[in-house]
Design a protein around this motif. Structure first.
Motif, short mmCIF file in Angstrom:
data_model
loop_
_atom_site.label_atom_id
_atom_site.label_comp_id
_atom_site.label_asym_id
_atom_site.label_seq_id
_atom_site.Cartn_x
_atom_site.Cartn_y
_atom_site.Cartn_z
N SER A 348 0.83 -1.21 0.00
CA SER A 348 0.00 0.00 0.00
C SER A 348 0.87 1.26 0.00
CB SER A 348 -0.90 0.01 1.23
OG SER A 348 -1.65 1.19 1.28
N GLN A 349 0.58 2.16 -0.90
CA GLN A 349 1.28 3.44 -0.90
C GLN A 349 0.89 4.22 0.35
OE1 GLN A 349 2.12 7.26 -0.85
NE2 GLN A 349 0.01 6.98 -1.43
N SER A 350 -0.41 4.46 0.50
CA SER A 350 -0.88 5.33 1.59
C SER A 350 -0.75 4.67 2.94
CB SER A 350 -2.36 5.67 1.37
OG SER A 350 -3.13 4.48 1.36
N THR A 353 -5.37 2.32 3.08
CA THR A 353 -6.47 1.78 2.29
C THR A 353 -7.32 0.84 3.14
OG1 THR A 353 -5.17 2.04 0.31
CG2 THR A 353 -6.97 0.47 0.18
N LYS A 486 -4.00 2.67 -15.64
CA LYS A 486 -3.57 4.07 -15.65
C LYS A 486 -4.33 4.86 -16.70
CE LYS A 486 -1.68 4.31 -13.02
NZ LYS A 486 -1.22 4.11 -11.71
N GLU A 489 -7.97 5.47 -15.61
CA GLU A 489 -8.04 6.44 -14.51
C GLU A 489 -7.96 7.88 -14.96
OE1 GLU A 489 -4.56 5.03 -12.17
OE2 GLU A 489 -5.70 6.01 -10.57
#
Ligand code: F6R
Length: 608
Positions: A348-350, A353, A486, A489
């Motif tokens: 996870s980046q954040s 999530t 991508k 999005e």
């Protein structure tokens, strides 16, 4: 998803709030609002739409205020509108509150409050908080927060102001991130934010609030309590991000800037873990014994999940053990077969999530061990996993993930080689070959980035495409999945990713002159097979762009070939994705879309 800023101090409160919110707008941007406290009242200003509309609305407002709260909203309960925007008031307009997250039992609470005479004017779950604060407040705001924490269920980061408590700002959190920024020595100011960039300009010292903690801020002090009212002694975290790294740095969009940061990202992610002199991979926080486990699951969402698929492919190839993958929202409800011999890797980046967080909580409940591959240090997933490997991508502001994905894939490379070494399945020569290849990736990404104008020209040729397919085989298919996501999005174009060999089982029916097919042709053993699939779509009139390795002849398929430098088979995925990012970026900009803030999307999906 939404953004919170709070400030108490001698600066222009309105400016600090608007400035902070502008750094958080990427988290949620359908509406925004601020509340300013003056000597005898609280004033709220809100606007539907972007922050600049709110800024315009309050341009001429000049209230003598030393405390305020602000919010950018991404609608969950109730449509985006001025009335639903935060902050929300209690009935007498003496308490203002902003909230990130979801109050799960809000309907139940709302019905009770209505019975008690409270009137609701918004469709939000947050208004319940405003009325609950009103109901429980008897002159002690901290106690009020403690009381309401016992009746609300769900996730929340809350920041509140009380008219009766002119010089104190309050906040509380559970399952939604919140930090307190400590003003510099003698500055007599303190800050609250849901994310670091909002206050980075003012301070680099923060308290990262844990669940069920309450922060009480005056100009001079920050005190943190648990929800039983006990004072807590919390360490300060020093933020190493610079403001520069959190801002656009001269690029037209954050996304473009972040794409160009990738050579650096790769160096940072490898740094300390692999170098020319290494004979193994070292992870600073993850001294996990891989031989403890007989099963590995990888869970994540969206782009992070695609990075996980690359990990699956590599570990299976190098270590010959099956790796299970699942998007977090499926895993958490699948009743997965895991136990204390399972390692669940969450990417996870954040680090916030909601589905991924729930997945690791489920894994822990079932005694599995958890390893987080996380970008945001101090985030919930970072804190809750048994082990973590940080992706070192720095702040990623554009909603569409680029450099964080690259860093995640690099971590997957490192992890697969690490596991292969731990299991004595990689000989020294192979390790050295891989090591050299990995250490070259950063400069090879620079070479691919230098093709930006060439890629832009290719996109111009196909700008009228109606459907875009991304196809590949083996690991190339996993790369294709990311390319397609991508494009969807940010370009809002219909796009699908397909295993090249599957096309003739259905989707080939969609091939016609308005269809563009991006072929990822890198897997050495499958090049001829993917090429023949591309010939099949070409025969149906579709247009083709190929991403392949230098030296391979694609002239029988198309002139539009984007070459990536030669690397070892294991590492093509990171290089092949760079042109995919560029393709999506230029489709989006040429079509006039807001690249950094694509419609309907938020950077950090903290609701299920
Ligand atoms: C796509 C994108 C999303 C995220 C997904 C998971 O560009 O950014 O698909 O990858 O929402 O987010 P994190 O990595 O924060 O868990």
């Amino acid at each position: 998803m939404c953004g919170i800023v709070g400030y108490i101090g001698n600066r222009d409160v309105k400016e600090v709030l608007l400035n902070g919110l502008s750094k958080l707008e990427y988290r949620g941007y359908d509406s925004a609002g601020i509340a300013l406290k003056t000597d005898d009242e609280i004033s709220i200003f809100k606007e539907n739409g972007r922050l600049d509309k709110l800024a315009k609305k309050v341009e001429k407002i000049n209230l003598p205020s030393q405390m305020g709260i602000g919010h950018t909203r991404w609608a969950t309960h109730g449509k985006p509108s001025e009335i639903n925007a935060h902050p929300h008031f209690n009935k007498n307009k003496t308490i203002a509150v902003v909230h990130n997250g979801i109050i799960e039992n809000y309907l139940e609470l709302k019905n009770e409050l209505i019975k008690e005479g409270y009137k609701f004017i918004t469709e939000t779950d947050t208004e319940v908080l405003a009325h609950l604060l009103d109901k429980y407040y008897e002159g002690d705001a901290k106690k009020t927060l403690m009381d309401i924490s016992k009746v609300i269920r769900g996730s929340y980061a809350i920041c509140a102001m009380f008219n009766d408590e002119a010089d104190t700002l309050y906040c509380m959190k559970k399952d939604s991130p919140l930090i307190i920024g400590k003003g510099e020595k003698d500055a007599k100011e303190n800050f609250i934010a849901s994310d670091i960039p909002a206050i980075l300009e003012y301070t680099k010292e923060v308290y990262i609030l844990e669940d069920n903690e309450i922060g009480v801020l005056t100009k001079k002090d920050v005190t943190i309590y648990d929800t039983l009212g006990n004072e807590k002694d919390k360490p300060i975290t020093k933020v190493t991000w610079t403001m520069e790294s959190a801002e656009k740095g001269g690029y037209e969009h954050y996304m473009l800037k972040e794409m160009h940061e990738q050579p650096h990202t790769v160096r940072d992610t490898l740094n300390g873990r692999l170098s020319n002199s290494s004979d193994n991979i070292t992870f600073e926080n993850a001294n996990l014994d891989i031989n403890e486990f007989n099963k590995i699951y990888i869970v994540a969402c969206g782009t992070a999940f695609h990075a996980g698929l690359i990990g699956k492919y590599l570990i299976e190839k190098l270590v010959r053990i099956p790796i299970f993958t699942d998007v977090s929202s499926e895993f958490r409800y699948r009743d997965p077969i895991i136990d204390d011999k399972t390692l669940v890797i969450a990417i996870s980046q954040s680090g916030e999530t909601a589905d991924t967080l729930a997945a690791i909580r489920l894994a822990k409940e079932r005694k599995a061990k958890t390893l987080g591959i996380v970008n945001v240090i101090g985030s919930s997933i970072d804190r809750e996993c048994d082990y973590t490997i940080h992706t070192c991508a720095g702040p990623e502001i554009a909603v569409a993930s680029t450099k964080a994905y690259t860093a995640q894939v690099i971590c997957m490379y490192l992890l697969s080689v690490y596991i292969a070494k731990e299991k004595n399945l990689m000989q020294e020569d192979d390790f050295n070959t891989f090591k050299c290849a990995m250490l070259k990736l950063s400069s090879q990404i620079e070479e691919v980035l230098a093709k930006e104008d060439y890629i832009k020209d290719i996109v111009k040729k196909y700008i009228k495409a109606k459907n875009v397919f991304y196809i590949g085989r083996g690991m190339d298919y996993y790369v294709a999945k990311e390319g397609s996501l991508k494009l969807k999005e940010i370009a809002y174009l219909h796009s699908e990713s397909y295993q090249a060999g599957e096309l003739k089982h259905g989707p080939i029916a969609l091939m016609e002159s308005a269809t563009l097919v991006v072929g990822i042709v890198l897997d050495e053993d499958l090049i001829e097979k993917t090429k023949s699939n591309l010939k099949e779509v070409k025969a149906r009139g579709a247009k083709i762009v190929v991403i392949t390795e230098e030296g391979l002849d694609m002239s029988d398929i198309t002139d539009d070939v984007i070459y990536i430098p030669k690397t070892e088979w294991a590492f093509t995925s990171v290089l092949a994705n760079i042109p995919q990012q560029m393709i999506a970026y230029y489709f989006a900009t040429l079509l006039g879309n807001d690249v950094d803030k694509p419609r309907n999307l938020a950077k950090s999906v903290t609701v299920e």
